[in-house]
Design a protein around this motif. Structure first.
Motif, PDB file in Angstrom:
ATOM      1  N   ASP A 163      11.309  11.290   0.364  1.00  0.00           N
ATOM      2  CA  ASP A 163      10.339  12.342   0.048  1.00  0.00           C
ATOM      3  C   ASP A 163       9.981  13.176   1.273  1.00  0.00           C
ATOM      4  OD1 ASP A 163       7.517  11.078   1.151  1.00  0.00           O
ATOM      5  OD2 ASP A 163       8.984   9.580   0.595  1.00  0.00           O
ATOM      6  N   ASP A 164       9.503  14.366   0.996  1.00  0.00           N
ATOM      7  CA  ASP A 164       9.152  15.307   2.073  1.00  0.00           C
ATOM      8  C   ASP A 164       8.019  14.798   2.953  1.00  0.00           C
ATOM      9  OD1 ASP A 164      11.070  17.046   1.364  1.00  0.00           O
ATOM     10  OD2 ASP A 164       9.760  18.408   0.232  1.00  0.00           O
ATOM     11  N   ALA A 165       7.089  14.084   2.368  1.00  0.00           N
ATOM     12  CA  ALA A 165       5.931  13.621   3.160  1.00  0.00           C
ATOM     13  C   ALA A 165       6.299  12.432   4.056  1.00  0.00           C
ATOM     14  CB  ALA A 165       4.785  13.245   2.225  1.00  0.00           C
ATOM     15  N   GLY A 166       7.486  11.861   3.837  1.00  0.00           N
ATOM     16  CA  GLY A 166       7.941  10.763   4.701  1.00  0.00           C
ATOM     17  C   GLY A 166       7.319   9.407   4.371  1.00  0.00           C
ATOM     18  N   VAL A 167       6.768   9.273   3.168  1.00  0.00           N
ATOM     19  CA  VAL A 167       6.139   7.992   2.814  1.00  0.00           C
ATOM     20  C   VAL A 167       7.198   6.897   2.626  1.00  0.00           C
ATOM     21  CG1 VAL A 167       4.554   6.816   1.232  1.00  0.00           C
ATOM     22  CG2 VAL A 167       4.274   9.254   1.663  1.00  0.00           C
ATOM     23  N   THR A 168       8.321   7.261   2.000  1.00  0.00           N
ATOM     24  CA  THR A 168       9.369   6.256   1.787  1.00  0.00           C
ATOM     25  C   THR A 168       9.979   5.841   3.137  1.00  0.00           C
ATOM     26  OG1 THR A 168       9.798   7.312  -0.338  1.00  0.00           O
ATOM     27  CG2 THR A 168      11.418   5.702   0.410  1.00  0.00           C
ATOM     28  N   ALA A 169      10.096   6.808   4.044  1.00  0.00           N
ATOM     29  CA  ALA A 169      10.607   6.484   5.386  1.00  0.00           C
ATOM     30  C   ALA A 169       9.663   5.480   6.065  1.00  0.00           C
ATOM     31  CB  ALA A 169      10.716   7.765   6.211  1.00  0.00           C
ATOM     32  N   GLU A 170       8.385   5.707   5.917  1.00  0.00           N
ATOM     33  CA  GLU A 170       7.381   4.826   6.517  1.00  0.00           C
ATOM     34  C   GLU A 170       7.454   3.429   5.879  1.00  0.00           C
ATOM     35  OE1 GLU A 170       5.743   5.796   9.068  1.00  0.00           O
ATOM     36  OE2 GLU A 170       4.565   3.929   9.163  1.00  0.00           O
ATOM     37  N   PHE A 171       7.633   3.403   4.570  1.00  0.00           N
ATOM     38  CA  PHE A 171       7.763   2.161   3.799  1.00  0.00           C
ATOM     39  C   PHE A 171       8.967   1.352   4.320  1.00  0.00           C
ATOM     40  CE2 PHE A 171       9.787   0.497  -0.287  1.00  0.00           C
ATOM     41  CZ  PHE A 171       8.868  -0.512  -0.529  1.00  0.00           C
ATOM     42  N   ASN A 172      10.074   2.041   4.541  1.00  0.00           N
ATOM     43  CA  ASN A 172      11.282   1.378   5.009  1.00  0.00           C
ATOM     44  C   ASN A 172      11.088   0.869   6.451  1.00  0.00           C
ATOM     45  OD1 ASN A 172      13.911   0.486   4.935  1.00  0.00           O
ATOM     46  ND2 ASN A 172      14.857   2.507   4.974  1.00  0.00           N
ATOM     47  N   GLU A 223       0.840  -1.201   0.000  1.00  0.00           N
ATOM     48  CA  GLU A 223       0.000   0.000   0.000  1.00  0.00           C
ATOM     49  C   GLU A 223       0.886   1.266   0.000  1.00  0.00           C
ATOM     50  OE1 GLU A 223      -3.278  -0.912   2.883  1.00  0.00           O
ATOM     51  OE2 GLU A 223      -2.553   1.029   3.624  1.00  0.00           O
ATOM     52  N   LEU A 224       1.930   1.234   0.833  1.00  0.00           N
ATOM     53  CA  LEU A 224       2.833   2.397   0.904  1.00  0.00           C
ATOM     54  C   LEU A 224       3.584   2.568  -0.416  1.00  0.00           C
ATOM     55  CD1 LEU A 224       4.100   1.897   4.555  1.00  0.00           C
ATOM     56  CD2 LEU A 224       2.950   3.953   3.706  1.00  0.00           C
ATOM     57  N   PHE A 225       3.964   1.453  -1.038  1.00  0.00           N
ATOM     58  CA  PHE A 225       4.654   1.570  -2.327  1.00  0.00           C
ATOM     59  C   PHE A 225       3.729   2.217  -3.364  1.00  0.00           C
ATOM     60  CE2 PHE A 225       5.869  -0.067  -6.529  1.00  0.00           C
ATOM     61  CZ  PHE A 225       6.996   0.733  -6.672  1.00  0.00           C
ATOM     62  N   GLU A 226       2.449   1.827  -3.340  1.00  0.00           N
ATOM     63  CA  GLU A 226       1.465   2.462  -4.231  1.00  0.00           C
ATOM     64  C   GLU A 226       1.477   3.973  -4.032  1.00  0.00           C
ATOM     65  OE1 GLU A 226       0.497   0.403  -6.793  1.00  0.00           O
ATOM     66  OE2 GLU A 226      -0.886   2.110  -6.833  1.00  0.00           O
ATOM     67  N   GLN A 227       1.506   4.387  -2.749  1.00  0.00           N
ATOM     68  CA  GLN A 227       1.536   5.835  -2.452  1.00  0.00           C
ATOM     69  C   GLN A 227       2.822   6.477  -2.979  1.00  0.00           C
ATOM     70  OE1 GLN A 227       0.752   6.980   1.629  1.00  0.00           O
ATOM     71  NE2 GLN A 227      -0.702   5.310   1.873  1.00  0.00           N
ATOM     72  N   ILE A 228       3.941   5.745  -2.836  1.00  0.00           N
ATOM     73  CA  ILE A 228       5.229   6.274  -3.329  1.00  0.00           C
ATOM     74  C   ILE A 228       5.134   6.595  -4.822  1.00  0.00           C
ATOM     75  CG2 ILE A 228       7.628   5.612  -3.863  1.00  0.00           C
ATOM     76  CD1 ILE A 228       7.701   4.124  -1.184  1.00  0.00           C
ATOM     77  N   THR A 229       4.492   5.686  -5.562  1.00  0.00           N
ATOM     78  CA  THR A 229       4.456   5.865  -7.029  1.00  0.00           C
ATOM     79  C   THR A 229       3.727   7.151  -7.425  1.00  0.00           C
ATOM     80  OG1 THR A 229       2.417   4.596  -7.306  1.00  0.00           O
ATOM     81  CG2 THR A 229       4.476   3.359  -7.440  1.00  0.00           C
ATOM     82  N   LYS A 230       2.958   7.717  -6.489  1.00  0.00           N
ATOM     83  CA  LYS A 230       2.209   8.952  -6.823  1.00  0.00           C
ATOM     84  C   LYS A 230       2.877  10.206  -6.259  1.00  0.00           C
ATOM     85  CE  LYS A 230      -2.008   6.348  -7.163  1.00  0.00           C
ATOM     86  NZ  LYS A 230      -2.344   5.268  -6.242  1.00  0.00           N
ATOM     87  N   LEU A 231       3.997  10.051  -5.570  1.00  0.00           N
ATOM     88  CA  LEU A 231       4.649  11.214  -4.956  1.00  0.00           C
ATOM     89  C   LEU A 231       5.281  12.112  -6.019  1.00  0.00           C
ATOM     90  CD1 LEU A 231       6.602   9.413  -2.087  1.00  0.00           C
ATOM     91  CD2 LEU A 231       4.666  10.998  -1.785  1.00  0.00           C
ATOM     92  N   PRO A 232       5.279  13.440  -5.780  1.00  0.00           N
ATOM     93  CA  PRO A 232       5.912  14.331  -6.766  1.00  0.00           C
ATOM     94  C   PRO A 232       7.397  14.009  -6.965  1.00  0.00           C
ATOM     95  CG  PRO A 232       5.239  15.543  -4.762  1.00  0.00           C
ATOM     96  CD  PRO A 232       4.658  14.164  -4.660  1.00  0.00           C
ATOM     97  N   GLU A 233       8.095  13.583  -5.894  1.00  0.00           N
ATOM     98  CA  GLU A 233       9.544  13.331  -6.015  1.00  0.00           C
ATOM     99  C   GLU A 233       9.851  12.023  -6.755  1.00  0.00           C
ATOM    100  OE1 GLU A 233       7.915  13.847  -3.135  1.00  0.00           O
ATOM    101  OE2 GLU A 233       9.044  15.144  -1.775  1.00  0.00           O
ATOM    102  N   TYR A 234       8.894  11.089  -6.740  1.00  0.00           N
ATOM    103  CA  TYR A 234       9.178   9.760  -7.316  1.00  0.00           C
ATOM    104  C   TYR A 234       8.795   9.779  -8.810  1.00  0.00           C
ATOM    105  CZ  TYR A 234       9.812   4.718  -7.517  1.00  0.00           C
ATOM    106  OH  TYR A 234      10.260   3.460  -7.840  1.00  0.00           O
ATOM    107  N   PHE A 279      14.979   4.138  15.064  1.00  0.00           N
ATOM    108  CA  PHE A 279      15.622   4.000  13.745  1.00  0.00           C
ATOM    109  C   PHE A 279      15.138   5.105  12.813  1.00  0.00           C
ATOM    110  CE2 PHE A 279      16.072  -0.144  15.565  1.00  0.00           C
ATOM    111  CZ  PHE A 279      17.305  -0.593  15.089  1.00  0.00           C
ATOM    112  N   ALA A 280      16.030   5.556  11.944  1.00  0.00           N
ATOM    113  CA  ALA A 280      15.648   6.572  10.954  1.00  0.00           C
ATOM    114  C   ALA A 280      15.916   6.047   9.551  1.00  0.00           C
ATOM    115  CB  ALA A 280      16.457   7.840  11.190  1.00  0.00           C
ATOM    116  N   HIS A 281      15.089   6.488   8.637  1.00  0.00           N
ATOM    117  CA  HIS A 281      15.264   6.126   7.226  1.00  0.00           C
ATOM    118  C   HIS A 281      16.384   6.963   6.613  1.00  0.00           C
ATOM    119  CE1 HIS A 281      14.387   5.656   2.964  1.00  0.00           C
ATOM    120  NE2 HIS A 281      14.222   6.960   2.860  1.00  0.00           N
TER     121      HIS A 281
END
Ligand code: AVI
Length: 316
Positions: A206-215, A42-53, A235-237
């Protein structure tokens, strides 16, 4: 049903073995395939829509803009084998552009996900025959013997997932695809290209922290499935560029000296020590050409975007 239970317990055992081995190593590492539980997908799906990705929208743009050429490259009455189903929009663009595709064979390790994406494709292309197959495309496996042998068979591997494989594994994968589609077959592969570092690093932090959450979700998964006691706040991403491997690496960095248990074992972390959770290799066209050739393919077509961020390659 029994098969599903077996697959599930085999996966659980593999996850456990990978966690014990990966966290016991002097450089801690975990295979990136474990990032994709339900929440991770689900988080990866969100990543694919991020402006940075940029990869997803750039590849989709290429597929749309060059759909006719790609369809011509694949040929009429193609049997399309997709490695890792669920590329959704991209699959629909390809299938929609092909002339009378004979059969669509989506492969995925996640049976439920596979069934849902096959059902979606079926609704969109009611006359297309679909043969979903539960399989792990990183393993050796045979296609069912009764699939039509006639060319053209086309392997479809979008999303630059090939970049998540180490080069020897990527070459093995491409050899396997060659075995599946035969000497007359073709492949259409999405490859993320080398580019300015700042663009790359932003895409993986990304700024929204979605990739950090994914990791970090990987630690959550260990806690849930392997009786882990990881403190997610500890832990930090981090996204890092590894120039030697031409890869963006994802790490989980320990913010303090700490230990955690999982699988009944204790794992200790020094301040700043990391768990390396993913490699995302970025290829130059030349480097990918060499990889493809080592695996028995020739790069016949290169479709790219005006900024040359991403390439869809036609192999034969
Ligand atoms: C699935 N794969 C191609 C993604 C990538 O870009 O390597 C996974 C990903 N990891 C962090 N963001 C996206």
């Amino acid at each position: 049903m029994l098969e599903k239970v077996n697959l599930h317990s085999r996966q659980h055992e593999q996850f456990r073995a990978d966690v014990i081995e990966g966290l016991s190593a002097s450089r801690k590492t975990l295979p990136c395939r474990w990032l994709y539980d339900d929440r991770g997908s689900e988080l990866f799906e969100q990543i694919t829509k991020l402006p940075e990705y940029y990869p997803t929208r750039t590849e989709t743009g290429i597929l749309k803009a060059r759909a006719e050429e790609i369809a011509a490259f694949c040929g009429e009455r193609a049997v399309v084998i997709e490695y890792g189903a669920g590329a959704g929009v991209k699959t629909e663009i390809l299938l929609g552009a092909l002339t009378n595709p004979a059969l669509y064979v989506p492969l995925d390790i996640a049976g439920d996900f596979l069934a849902a994406s096959a059902a979606r494709i079926e609704r969109r292309f009611p006359y297309l025959e679909i043969r979903p197959l539960v399989a792990d495309f990183t393993d050796d496996f045979e296609l069912p013997a009764d699939l039509p042998k006639l060319p053209p068979r086309v392997g479809f591997f979008p999303g630059s997932t090939i970049g998540n494989l180490a080069p020897p594994d990527a070459a093995d994968f491409l050899r396997r695809v060659r075995g599946h589609v035969g000497e007359d077959g073709r492949a259409v592969v999405g490859v993320d290209l080398k580019k300015e570092l700042s663009v790359l690093l932003r895409a993986y932090d990304d700024d929204a922290g979605v990739t950090a959450e994914f990791n970090k979700n990987l630690l959550r998964r260990i806690n849930r499935e392997l009786d882990g006691t990881f403190d997610l706040e500890g832990f930090a991403h981090e996204a890092r560029w590894n120039a030697r491997n031409s890869a963006v690496e994802m790490h989980l960095v320990s913010l303090k000296r700490q230990s955690a248990t999982a699988c009944g074992r204790r794992f200790s972390f020094a301040l700043g020590e990391t768990i390396h959770t993913e490699n995302s290799r970025k290829y130059s066209l030349e480097a990918f050409r060499r990889l493809a050739e080592r695996a028995g393919w020739r790069v016949e077509q290169v479709w790219t975007d005006p900024d040359r961020l991403f390439a869809v390659l036609g192999l034969c």
